[in-house]
Design a protein around this motif. Structure first.
Motif, PDB file in Angstrom:
ATOM      1  N   UNK A 167       0.835  -1.319  -0.021  1.00 45.77           N
ATOM      2  CA  UNK A 167      -0.045   0.080   0.057  1.00 45.77           C
ATOM      3  C   UNK A 167       0.936   1.187  -0.078  1.00 45.77           C
ATOM      4  N   UNK A 168       2.347   1.106   0.030  1.00 42.02           N
ATOM      5  CA  UNK A 168       2.973   2.410  -0.129  1.00 42.02           C
ATOM      6  C   UNK A 168       2.686   2.808  -1.422  1.00 42.02           C
ATOM      7  N   UNK A 169       2.372   4.190  -1.329  1.00 45.73           N
ATOM      8  CA  UNK A 169       2.136   4.895  -2.813  1.00 45.73           C
ATOM      9  C   UNK A 169       3.330   5.167  -3.722  1.00 45.73           C
ATOM     10  N   UNK A 170       4.446   5.507  -3.079  1.00 47.34           N
ATOM     11  CA  UNK A 170       5.624   5.770  -3.850  1.00 47.34           C
ATOM     12  C   UNK A 170       6.647   4.825  -3.812  1.00 47.34           C
ATOM     13  N   UNK A 171       7.859   5.362  -3.388  1.00 40.90           N
ATOM     14  CA  UNK A 171       9.145   4.588  -3.204  1.00 40.90           C
ATOM     15  C   UNK A 171       8.781   3.900  -1.828  1.00 40.90           C
ATOM     16  N   UNK A 172       9.472   2.643  -2.037  1.00 38.48           N
ATOM     17  CA  UNK A 172       9.201   1.687  -0.814  1.00 38.48           C
ATOM     18  C   UNK A 172      10.239   1.740   0.355  1.00 38.48           C
ATOM     19  N   UNK A 173      11.258   2.374  -0.110  1.00 41.33           N
ATOM     20  CA  UNK A 173      12.549   2.660   0.937  1.00 41.33           C
ATOM     21  C   UNK A 173      12.742   4.113   0.926  1.00 41.33           C
ATOM     22  N   UNK A 174      13.775   4.272   2.004  1.00 42.35           N
ATOM     23  CA  UNK A 174      14.201   5.672   2.352  1.00 42.35           C
ATOM     24  C   UNK A 174      15.482   5.577   3.124  1.00 42.35           C
ATOM     25  N   UNK A 175      16.172   6.658   3.437  1.00 35.07           N
ATOM     26  CA  UNK A 175      17.419   6.661   4.121  1.00 35.07           C
ATOM     27  C   UNK A 175      17.954   7.749   4.197  1.00 35.07           C
ATOM     28  N   UNK A 176      18.769   8.146   5.247  1.00 37.19           N
ATOM     29  CA  UNK A 176      19.694   9.514   5.436  1.00 37.19           C
ATOM     30  C   UNK A 176      20.755   9.617   4.302  1.00 37.19           C
ATOM     31  N   UNK A 177      21.230   8.617   3.757  1.00 41.92           N
ATOM     32  CA  UNK A 177      22.468   8.486   3.017  1.00 41.92           C
ATOM     33  C   UNK A 177      22.124   7.664   2.120  1.00 41.92           C
ATOM     34  N   UNK A 178      21.656   6.451   2.139  1.00 39.35           N
ATOM     35  CA  UNK A 178      21.292   5.500   1.225  1.00 39.35           C
ATOM     36  C   UNK A 178      19.676   4.929   1.439  1.00 39.35           C
ATOM     37  N   UNK A 179      18.951   4.710   0.335  1.00 40.87           N
ATOM     38  CA  UNK A 179      17.560   4.481   0.374  1.00 40.87           C
ATOM     39  C   UNK A 179      17.410   3.090   0.547  1.00 40.87           C
ATOM     40  N   UNK A 180      18.034   2.520   1.789  1.00 42.41           N
ATOM     41  CA  UNK A 180      17.986   1.045   1.890  1.00 42.41           C
ATOM     42  C   UNK A 180      17.075   0.550   3.087  1.00 42.41           C
ATOM     43  N   UNK A 181      16.169   1.539   3.891  1.00 39.52           N
ATOM     44  CA  UNK A 181      15.335   0.988   4.763  1.00 39.52           C
ATOM     45  C   UNK A 181      13.672   1.142   4.366  1.00 39.52           C
TER      46      UNK A 181
END
Length: 697
Positions: free
Chosen positions: A6-20
């Motif tokens: 149900x996440x409408x956009x990017x599935x991950x995020x992160x301060x330096x690398x979007x890995x979470x």
């Protein structure tokens, strides 16, 4: 219920690398990772609904030992392997250095995982907007970095995601990463209703990053007269399950592994690894806490090998203006390390506890378990140095908008920035600057939000410096326009006029010429200013060389402790501090920052540690079991502030929040070693560590 689908956009995020992941997709990498979202009209209904969710897990063998994370055959936490970053610094000629060194000491040191333990747990209020966007009121350290990560996950353009800083009950690095942000907004947008999300204390322990645990080996080589020849250090940091800020934390630890000293040769390796432990990231001191602990502990070991007073060894090798760091950069600002050492060294020592000592003054306190004759006293010193502001080629920026207008017949200043007030006092300083620059006592600091340009993070002891520069710049542009109006009205030159006491006055005589309110009736004066500091460089990936920093701050502690070694009980009798603060904009607030940082260092030295078992489970996620200092643990703390203006900062100020955290922990450990004669290589030190080691010896 919402899941990753149900996440409408990017599935991950992160301060330096979007890995979470916003919500776990195909695996859970640490205890506490979010899997699904439930919303209800009341917390109890939500809790009961959450119990109905069934998750089918295939249990894998976790990677929880940072020491084996990079060994062949160890299961990768992420597809790319378990190495987050390896920082290499090579300075001078180590082969020649080893030939010159007449005395060499090596020590292994370890530091546990510390929690920020802020007063207010994570919380946020998300409100759907009429334009299809969302308003988020949230406690944060960096609103624009939150926005940068949040908008893509919501599948919305940044202009439709508006963040406003809510009350921040402390931060210390733990609010740099996202927490409730995406989840609250997803629920609000899905339901079309406002959603409030508040962690309880148990959830908070899993909801933010912690200080990296570290294992370190230090080798110091010196001449027999106590001159440092080289430092060799290997730093291993456990980054936990996701990258967060680990790549820059390990870099900062490596930058300052040689300490506040003249070191002609250095070989430093800083390594951060992934494990299945809780994610680690920013915390006050940002990696320099770990390396300072190792360096300062080994400096006392070197002093013992040389038969030299630890204070004299530090003074003999203290860096000064012009010292070349292991990164090849010369220190071009104030570096009063010897003066700070002399200040704490010359301070009178507290009186010894007598045979009839009040039990409240003894280790163990009113438990009355310690006999005065069994108490041993120790004194320890430590020096901390760290960079102020962003390093390594990152552009540091802060934006401010200042409006001077007439309100109810009187002049009023409104200041708008995105600067996060986390208790460090930046709001007060902004108001002080407006009063100083514009001569107006009625100042309003508007709520921080993303409707104004980026102010950067409340971290790296940079916020007062950068925000002050932005507000000062905007105020001076406002002043120029107001004086131009006044010059037109009075027929005088603008250079002959000044803003004083709510009026335009003669710069020399102080004679009031025109009330400000009258000049502002036609229209307010508003200006926006974007402040940058000078550029820095990324270090070379193979040699670690580069002009990575803008400025430096220094702090020295002298700890005096009383120890009952048979029972392992400790009382910190005094913690004397000397720190260069550049210019104390608000002396009371500066003292509070120094006291707070010192007490956090005391906690790390003696009691604070998140206990993670071999399966990666946190054993003490509450303030019942995770111990933090109370006022009963805080000793007298005589503070000496050196005000040596920094030539490049607004008003000569310098960052003050983090340096006390660097040197307080090793000073206390060095005092414990002095009192007991034990190695005590690991912090925090508990009663059992002292009593068992003392009994075995």
């Amino acid at each position: 219920m919402l899941t990753h689908e149900d996440v409408p956009g990017a599935k991950t995020y992160g301060m330096k690398v979007a890995d979470q992941p916003v919500l776990a997709i195909d695996r859970v990498r640490y205890e506490g990772e979010p899997v699904a979202l439930i919303a209800a009209d009341d917390p109890e209904t939500a809790r009961q609904a959450a119990k109905l969710i069934e998750v089918d897990y295939e249990v894998l063998e976790p990677v929880t030992d940072m020491g084996t994370a990079l060994e062949p055959g160890t299961r990768p936490v992420h597809e790319g392997g378990n190495l987050v970053r390896h920082v290499k610094i090579r300075h001078g000629d180590m082969d020649r250095a080893r030939e010159q060194a007449e005395v060499v000491v090596t020590g292994d040191y370890e530091l546990g995982m510390q929690d920020q333990a802020f007063l207010g747990p994570e919380s946020g209020l998300a409100i759907p907007a009429d334009d299809g966007g969302v308003e988020l009121y949230v406690a944060s350290q960096w609103l624009h970095k939150d926005l940068e990560q949040l908008a893509p996950c919501l599948g919305l353009p940044p202009e439709k995601v508006r963040l406003t800083l809510a009350g921040v009950g402390g931060a210390f690095g733990g609010r740099e990463d996202l927490s409730v942000h995406v989840h609250a907004c997803m629920l609000a947008l899905a339901l079309g209703r406002p959603v409030k999300m508040v962690y309880n204390r148990y959830e908070s322990f899993f909801g933010h990053v912690h200080r990296h645990p570290a294992r370190m080996r230090f080798e110091h080589g010196a001449t027999r007269d106590g001159r440092l020849v080289y430092v060799k250090a290997r730093l291993l940091l456990d980054g936990g399950a996701y990258a967060s800020t680990s790549p820059v934390v390990v870099a900062n630890a490596s930058y300052f592994a040689a300490g506040a000293y003249e070191v002609p040769h250095a070989e430093i390796d800083g390594i951060a690894v992934f494990t299945n432990n809780p994610p680690c990231g920013a915390m006050r001191g940002f990696g320099a806490v770990q390396s300072t602990y190792g360096c300062e502990s080994n400096m006392d070991r070197l002093a013992a090998a040389l038969g030299m007073d630890p204070l004299e060894l530090r003074s003999r090798n203290a860096m000064t203006t012009g010292t070349v760091l292991p990164t090849g950069q010369a220190v071009d600002g104030p570096a009063p390390v010897r003066e700070l050492l002399r200040s704490v060294g010359d301070a009178p020592l507290p009186a010894e506890a007598g045979d009839r000592a009040d039990p409240r003054t003894l280790p163990g306190g009113t438990g009355n378990t310690t006999r005065p004759q069994d108490v041993r006293r120790g004194v320890g010193y430590a020096v901390g140095v760290e960079a102020i502001g962003y390093s390594g080629g990152v552009d540091d920026i802060s934006t401010a908008r200042v409006t001077l207008s007439e309100v109810a017949g009187e002049p009023q200043v409104a200041i708008h920035t995105a600067a996060a007030e986390c208790g460090q006092g930046v709001t007060t300083v902004q108001a002080q600057i407006a009063c100083t620059e514009l001569g107006v006592s009625d100042v309003v600091v508007l709520p921080a939000d993303t409707r104004i340009g980026d102010a950067g993070s409340a971290s790296a002891s940079r916020m007062t410096w950068m925000s002050s520069g932005a507000v000062q710049g905007a105020c001076r542009r406002v002043a120029e326009e107001v004086l131009s109006r006044a010059a037109h009205e009075t027929g005088r030159s603008a250079t002959d006029l000044a803003l004083r006491g709510g009026a335009v006055a003669d710069r020399v005589t102080g004679e009031r010429l025109v009330p400000l309110a009258r000049l502002l009736r036609s229209a307010p004066v508003e200006h926006e200013y974007e402040y940058h500091h000078r550029p820095t460089e990324a270090i070379d990936p193979e040699t670690g060389q580069g002009k990575a920093h803008i400025a430096f701050a220094f702090c020295v502690h002298r700890a005096v402790v009383d120890v009952d070694p048979e029972l392992g009980l400790v009382r910190v009798v005094e913690l004397a501090v000397a720190q260069d603060v550049g210019k104390a904009m608000n002396p009371t607030a500066v003292e509070g920052q120094i006291e707070g940082g010192s007490v956090q260092g005391l906690g790390l030295a003696l009691m604070e540690e998140i206990q993670v078992d071999e399966q990666g489970k946190v054993r003490n996620p509450s303030f019942t079991d995770y111990l933090i200092p109370t006022i009963a643990d805080v000793p007298p703390m005589p503070i000496t502030m050196f005000e040596i203006p920094h030539p490049e900062s607004p008003y000569g100020l310098n960052g003050v929040g983090e340096p006390p955290t660097l040197s307080s922990t090793p000073a206390i450990l060095n005092a414990l070693r002095d009192a007991t004669g034990l190695d005590l290589p690991r912090a925090p030190v508990g009663p059992g560590d002292i009593a068992l080691a003392f009994g075995a010896r």
